[in-house]
Write a protein that holds these residues in place. Structure first.
Motif, PDB file in Angstrom:
ATOM      1  N   PRO A 182       0.914  -1.331   0.100  1.00  0.00           N
ATOM      2  CA  PRO A 182       0.106   0.040  -0.118  1.00  0.00           C
ATOM      3  C   PRO A 182       0.816   1.386  -0.014  1.00  0.00           C
ATOM      4  O   PRO A 182       1.831   1.204   0.791  1.00  0.00           O
ATOM      5  N   LYS A 183       0.248   2.337  -0.751  1.00  0.00           N
ATOM      6  CA  LYS A 183       1.362   3.464  -0.784  1.00  0.00           C
ATOM      7  C   LYS A 183       0.514   4.810  -0.224  1.00  0.00           C
ATOM      8  O   LYS A 183       0.995   5.665   0.108  1.00  0.00           O
ATOM      9  N   ASP A 184      -0.711   4.460   0.110  1.00  0.00           N
ATOM     10  CA  ASP A 184      -1.737   5.586   0.873  1.00  0.00           C
ATOM     11  C   ASP A 184      -2.786   4.931   1.526  1.00  0.00           C
ATOM     12  O   ASP A 184      -3.135   3.779   1.359  1.00  0.00           O
ATOM     13  N   SER A 185      -3.420   5.755   2.247  1.00  0.00           N
ATOM     14  CA  SER A 185      -4.598   5.327   3.155  1.00  0.00           C
ATOM     15  C   SER A 185      -5.588   4.752   2.261  1.00  0.00           C
ATOM     16  O   SER A 185      -6.276   3.749   2.510  1.00  0.00           O
ATOM     17  N   TYR A 186      -5.892   5.434   1.096  1.00  0.00           N
ATOM     18  CA  TYR A 186      -7.208   5.298   0.311  1.00  0.00           C
ATOM     19  C   TYR A 186      -6.955   4.224  -0.390  1.00  0.00           C
ATOM     20  O   TYR A 186      -7.671   3.085  -0.434  1.00  0.00           O
ATOM     21  N   SER A 187      -5.905   3.608  -0.645  1.00  0.00           N
ATOM     22  CA  SER A 187      -5.923   2.406  -1.621  1.00  0.00           C
ATOM     23  C   SER A 187      -5.984   1.293  -0.633  1.00  0.00           C
ATOM     24  O   SER A 187      -6.323   0.323  -0.726  1.00  0.00           O
ATOM     25  N   THR A 188      -5.291   1.463   0.716  1.00  0.00           N
ATOM     26  CA  THR A 188      -5.573   0.546   1.841  1.00  0.00           C
ATOM     27  C   THR A 188      -6.989   0.208   1.916  1.00  0.00           C
ATOM     28  O   THR A 188      -7.475  -0.594   2.196  1.00  0.00           O
ATOM     29  N   ALA A 189      -7.572   1.496   2.328  1.00  0.00           N
ATOM     30  CA  ALA A 189      -9.150   1.518   2.658  1.00  0.00           C
ATOM     31  C   ALA A 189      -9.898   0.786   1.699  1.00  0.00           C
ATOM     32  O   ALA A 189     -10.914   0.089   1.961  1.00  0.00           O
ATOM     33  N   LYS A 190      -9.600   1.074   0.412  1.00  0.00           N
ATOM     34  CA  LYS A 190     -10.385   0.346  -0.841  1.00  0.00           C
ATOM     35  C   LYS A 190     -10.311  -1.018  -0.875  1.00  0.00           C
ATOM     36  O   LYS A 190     -11.389  -1.888  -0.957  1.00  0.00           O
ATOM     37  N   GLU A 191      -9.201  -1.691  -0.591  1.00  0.00           N
ATOM     38  CA  GLU A 191      -9.074  -3.085  -0.520  1.00  0.00           C
ATOM     39  C   GLU A 191      -9.828  -3.532   0.622  1.00  0.00           C
ATOM     40  O   GLU A 191     -10.503  -4.838   0.524  1.00  0.00           O
ATOM     41  N   ILE A 192      -9.514  -3.119   1.825  1.00  0.00           N
ATOM     42  CA  ILE A 192     -10.369  -3.508   2.989  1.00  0.00           C
ATOM     43  C   ILE A 192     -11.941  -3.591   2.714  1.00  0.00           C
ATOM     44  O   ILE A 192     -12.447  -4.448   3.122  1.00  0.00           O
TER      45      ILE A 192
END
Length: 248
Positions: free
Chosen positions: A89-99
């Protein structure tokens, strides 16, 4: 009840933190990785709900294969199975989107996580997950009870505590106090052995979209040397406070 616990793999607090020569990234060489402590509070709470209400507990992580030892530790603590999204993950958004994608596809009743990770301290992922799922969200919880389709969370506020009731499904982000520290689980040999055979599903990311890009990183400046002044030499103490410390 199906619970999804989101865990981050973070450097142990005893690890020496360095950055690459061009200061563009965190240097991972020689780092000991552990479960993010705030996520561990959430995981322990999920295990308690597993024991008291027969909930099934899935842990998930957004990360590359290097995070799997940390995931296996979560399985050893007591989670039933695990999901790893194969993405650095490179930022919070990409992490949140996958979760959010895993949570939605799995039909989970409750998403639990820590309020932030102790490496970047962004604190934005849990709220983003709730928004993407269009579910109720309670942050910084220090207490949680689940009764049927309703969850009651307690969070600290200025001067006291607030009790909030939400309908499931919901996203709850916890902090220290969600469970007693003495209740944190140290995996035993039986748990470690069983974790080796528990399901760990690896899925590919739904997107590589990044909205925030880190530019550079700087280490904390080293502390200045300590000067010891004799209690009989008050003039020297005053001079140092005035000329060097510049506090008087």
């Amino acid at each position: 009840m199906k619970i999804l616990v989101c865990i981050s793999s973070v450097p142990d607090t005893t690890s020496k933190i360095n950055f690459t020569a061009d200061k563009s990234a965190f240097d991972k060489n020689g780092i000991q990785w552990v479960i993010n402590p705030l996520d561990e509070f959430a995981l322990t709470k999920a295990i308690k709900l597993q024991e008291s209400q027969g909930a099934t507990v899935t842990v998930m992580n957004v990360g590359d294969a290097a995070t799997e030892p940390v995931i296996r530790k979560a399985l050893a603590i007591g989670a039933n199975d695990a999901v790893r999204v194969n993405l650095d993950p490179k930022d919070s958004y990409s992490t949140a989107k996958e979760i959010a994608s895993v949570a939605q596809n799995g039909g989970y009743d409750l998403v639990l996580c820590g309020k932030e990770s102790i490496d970047y301290n962004g604190g934005s992922v849990p709220g983003m997950v709730a928004q993407l799922l269009n579910q109720p969200f309670v942050n910084a919880s220090v207490g949680l009870d689940v009764n049927g389709s309703e969850a009651t969370a307690v969070r600290e506020i200025e001067g006291g505590k607030e009790t909030i009731s939400v309908k499931l499904p919901a996203v709850i982000a916890g902090q220290k106090g969600l469970v007693d520290e003495k209740d944190l689980i140290i995996p035993n040999m039986r748990g470690i052995m069983s974790a080796r055979t528990k399901p760990l599903q690896v899925v590919e990311p739904t997107s590589s979209e990044v909205k925030v890009q880190g530019v550079s990183y700087d280490s904390v400046p080293p502390r200045a040397a300590v000067k010891i002044v004799s209690p009989d030499n008050l003039d020297e103490l005053v001079r140092l406070l005035h000329e060097e410390a510049k506090v008087i």
